[in-house]
Motif scaffolding. Structure first.
Motif, short mmCIF file in Angstrom:
data_model
loop_
_atom_site.label_atom_id
_atom_site.label_comp_id
_atom_site.label_asym_id
_atom_site.label_seq_id
_atom_site.Cartn_x
_atom_site.Cartn_y
_atom_site.Cartn_z
N ASN A 67 42.39 39.53 35.42
CA ASN A 67 41.55 40.09 36.46
C ASN A 67 41.64 39.29 37.75
O ASN A 67 41.49 39.84 38.85
CB ASN A 67 40.10 40.16 35.98
CG ASN A 67 39.94 41.13 34.82
OD1 ASN A 67 40.68 42.11 34.72
ND2 ASN A 67 38.99 40.86 33.93
N SER A 68 41.90 37.99 37.65
CA SER A 68 42.15 37.19 38.85
C SER A 68 43.38 37.72 39.58
O SER A 68 43.41 37.79 40.82
CB SER A 68 42.36 35.72 38.49
OG SER A 68 41.21 35.15 37.92
N ALA A 69 44.41 38.05 38.82
CA ALA A 69 45.62 38.60 39.43
C ALA A 69 45.34 39.94 40.09
O ALA A 69 45.80 40.21 41.21
CB ALA A 69 46.72 38.74 38.38
N PHE A 70 44.58 40.80 39.41
CA PHE A 70 44.22 42.09 40.00
C PHE A 70 43.40 41.89 41.28
O PHE A 70 43.56 42.62 42.26
CB PHE A 70 43.40 42.92 39.01
CG PHE A 70 44.21 43.58 37.93
CD1 PHE A 70 45.47 44.10 38.17
CD2 PHE A 70 43.69 43.71 36.64
CE1 PHE A 70 46.21 44.72 37.17
CE2 PHE A 70 44.41 44.33 35.64
CZ PHE A 70 45.67 44.83 35.89
N LEU A 429 45.78 49.22 32.24
CA LEU A 429 44.34 49.41 32.33
C LEU A 429 43.66 48.18 32.90
O LEU A 429 44.14 47.06 32.77
CB LEU A 429 43.76 49.71 30.95
CG LEU A 429 44.15 51.06 30.32
CD1 LEU A 429 43.53 51.17 28.92
CD2 LEU A 429 43.70 52.22 31.18
N GLY A 430 42.50 48.40 33.52
CA GLY A 430 41.65 47.32 33.96
C GLY A 430 41.79 46.94 35.41
O GLY A 430 41.17 45.97 35.85
N SER A 460 38.95 51.80 30.20
CA SER A 460 39.48 50.82 31.13
C SER A 460 38.39 49.88 31.64
O SER A 460 38.68 48.72 31.96
CB SER A 460 40.15 51.52 32.31
OG SER A 460 39.25 52.39 32.99
N ALA A 461 37.14 50.34 31.68
CA ALA A 461 36.05 49.47 32.13
C ALA A 461 35.89 48.26 31.23
O ALA A 461 35.56 47.16 31.70
CB ALA A 461 34.74 50.26 32.18
N ILE A 465 35.04 44.27 32.15
CA ILE A 465 33.58 44.25 32.17
C ILE A 465 33.04 42.86 32.49
O ILE A 465 31.97 42.71 33.09
CB ILE A 465 33.03 44.77 30.82
CG1 ILE A 465 31.56 45.21 30.96
CG2 ILE A 465 33.19 43.75 29.70
CD1 ILE A 465 31.38 46.49 31.70
N ALA A 466 33.77 41.81 32.10
CA ALA A 466 33.30 40.45 32.36
C ALA A 466 33.20 40.15 33.84
O ALA A 466 32.48 39.23 34.25
CB ALA A 466 34.23 39.43 31.68
N GLU A 467 33.92 40.91 34.67
CA GLU A 467 33.90 40.63 36.10
C GLU A 467 32.60 41.08 36.77
O GLU A 467 32.41 40.83 37.97
CB GLU A 467 35.11 41.26 36.78
CG GLU A 467 36.44 40.80 36.22
CD GLU A 467 36.56 39.29 36.06
OE1 GLU A 467 36.07 38.56 36.94
OE2 GLU A 467 37.15 38.83 35.05
N LEU A 468 31.71 41.72 36.01
CA LEU A 468 30.36 41.92 36.54
C LEU A 468 29.73 40.58 36.91
O LEU A 468 28.98 40.47 37.89
CB LEU A 468 29.49 42.65 35.52
CG LEU A 468 29.72 44.16 35.38
CD1 LEU A 468 29.02 44.69 34.14
CD2 LEU A 468 29.22 44.90 36.62
#
Length: 563
Positions: A67-70, A429-430, A460-461, A465-468
């Motif tokens: 998610n950091s990369a995204f 996904l994600g 995909s959520a 989800i941890a990025e909340l």
């Protein structure tokens, strides 16, 4: 995420108050114009992160490296600047790779700084160091333009400057750098970095190819244009519009090119590349000008496109040229190539000449597309997407995950003056929510309205989800629309269509509203008919928020399967 400390590896012993390799990294990035870094700390990268505390760089800490990369990707897309990613060694570095695949496939400029085990552990020896890989940078070879290992602190500034130059040179993409733990921690004699310059390499078209392309275009009677993602990356919208109007050529944008051409223009076929009627227009053209696209799976309507005319293909990536169709291949940045073509192209304006009415053809084709949709009882889906579009301000940037809503948006989303971003490059996904997090950070750093929209399915959520927690920690203006259909909806459709039943597509999922609220993020659940009002209210609020819609959306029938 890495586990740090413990008996598995001795803790580093930095010299208090002494500049080290980590300082050289952050000084160089700052000199190059970086403002923001994404990532997660790790044991071998502690020197890097300690140096951040002495810099002007803003750090956004995600919860999962992918998610950091995204997020770094979303930052780059939203701002047009380089996304910067800090990674730890081994598991942390490897976890980022799926996110980097999206950036690499889409041509997003990023500089990735990964830590490494100490120099003494590198090579063929297996010393049993924590997080040790045989060749960590080899793991990134498929998802980055190049990979570098820095073995001496004095090489850090030049290596990062070179990587930045490569990242912003077309074809753009992520570049991977590794710095061993002791190189980051050891004191350095290298003076503080005061300035750094990274100019993109020039990538103009060859003059003889431009001349030949102009000859073909001038001779054409029924030209058509495909604008791919490279059109946007090359900032070539101005010249695309001019060329289309001079030629009187219908223009269709691929999902990656969405927004490159005005949606409501009389020559715009919008983004209906998965429609047989649009495919037929492209097939019937006596000359097809393809910009920044490989005519790949989606853009070719799943390889059913069979052009009968000649093709001119412009792309900065030489491997794309003629990868699917014989063409006059022009390796060049799309902006430079279209500018050169536009300057040499006469105003032919064949919109209504010689018995060929391009404007009428576009209008008739779009009417056929709408009639096909009208016949499929898709009123709810079409209203749902229209309500999202009307709720979002014209200039709002949107980030879409791989979900049925996004598959609709690929074809029907009018980007207006905003930008449309999706994970279609690699198809993982994600992407949606962390990409939007990066976009919000980037827009805010430029003094712009940071409110962005992310759209995901329930499947995909769960990837992000941890990025909340990230959105809440940094109080980011992200509205997250989760369309909950109880499973992997598109895979369900594919399997039911192919086999008459779906297997392993149904998912147990949380109460997304309660889950978001547990992170301190306001959330609400609405019916599909209430999505417009819910989004409008969420856009007007402060900080992150979530809107959940429980509904089963269907996708329009595929036309590439028609007999």
């Amino acid at each position: 995420m890495e586990i740090t400390g413990g008996a598995a590896s001795a803790p580093p012993q930095p010299v208090s108050g002494q500049r080290n390799g980590g300082d050289l990294v952050v000084e160089t990035l700052t000199a190059l114009g970086a403002t923001t870094v994404f990532g997660i700390p790790g044991q071998h990268a502690l020197g890097l992160f300690d140096a951040l505390s002495r810099s002007r760089l803003t750090f956004v800490s995600s919860r999962v490296e992918n998610n950091s990369a995204f997020a770094a990707d979303g930052f780059a897309r939203a701002t047009g600047e380089v996304g910067v990613l800090f990674l730890s060694t081994g598991p942390g570095a490897l976890t980022s790779l799926a996110g980097l695949q999206e950036a690499y496939a889409t041509g997003v400029p990023m500089v990735v700084i990964a830590s490494q085990i100490p120099l003494e552990g590198l090579g063929a020896r297996r010393k049993g160091m924590l997080h040790q890989l045989d060749d960590q940078k080899a793991s990134a070879a498929n998802v980055s333009k190049s990979q570098r290992l820095i073995q001496h602190a004095s090489g850090i500034p030049s290596a990062i400057q070179d990587a930045w130059t490569e990242a912003v040179s077309s074809p753009q993409g992520p570049v991977w750098i590794e710095v061993p733990q002791n190189v980051l921690l050891d004191p350095v004699m290298v003076p503080a970095v005061e300035d750094a310059l990274a100019e993109p390499f020039d990538n103009p078209p060859r003059i003889e190819l431009v001349r030949e392309a102009l000859a073909w275009l001038n001779q054409s009677k029924r030209p058509a244009i495909v604008a791919g993602g490279g059109t946007r990356r090359g900032n070539s919208e101005e010249w695309l519009l001019s060329i289309a109007e001079k030629l009187g050529a219908p223009v269709v944008c691929s999902p990656g090119g969405n927004g490159a051409f005005p949606w409501r223009h009389e020559l715009s076929l919008q983004s209906w590349v998965e429609d047989r009627h649009v495919t037929e227009v492209l097939e019937d053209a006596d000359l097809l000008l393809v910009i920044g696209s490989s005519l790949g799976e989606v853009t070719s309507n799943y390889f059913t496109l069979e052009p009968r005319g000649r093709i001119i293909q412009i792309d900065a990536e030489p491997r794309v040229l003629e990868s699917n169709r014989p063409a006059l291949g022009i390796r060049a940045d799309a902006g430079q190539a279209l500018k050169a073509i536009d300057e040499g192209l006469a105003d032919l304006d064949r919109r209504r000449t010689d018995g060929y009415d391009a404007v009428a053809l576009v209008a008739e084709t779009l009417a056929k597309v709408q009639a096909r949709l009208d016949s499929q009882d898709l009123g709810m889906e079409r209203r749902f997407l229209a309500d999202i579009r009307e709720a979002a301000p014209d200039d709002m940037q949107t980030f879409w995950d791989m979900t049925i809503s996004a598959y609709w948006a690929w074809s029907c989303w009018d980007a207006r003056s905003g930008q449309f971003h999706s994970a279609q490059g690699a198809g993982g996904l994600g992407y949606g929510f962390p990409g939007a997090i990066g976009g919000a950070v980037g827009l805010g750093s430029k003094g712009k309205n940071p409110r962005v929209l992310a759209v995901s399915g329930d499947g995909s959520a769960m990837y992000s989800i941890a990025e909340l927690a990230t959105a809440r920690q940094h109080d980011l203006s992200v509205t997250w629309l989760i369309v909950d259909d109880g499973g992997y909806g598109i895979l369900r459709e594919y399997m039911e269509g192919a086999f008459g039943k779906a297997t392993a597509t149904e998912l147990s999922r949380p109460d997304f509203v309660k889950l978001a609220e547990s992170f301190g993020v306001p959330a609400r659940r609405v019916e599909p008919s209430g999505v417009r009002q819910a989004l409008e209210e969420s856009f007007a609020a402060e900080g992150p928020n979530v809107v959940v819609v429980e509904t089963l959306l269907r996708l329009f029938a595929p036309t590439h399967l028609d007999g």
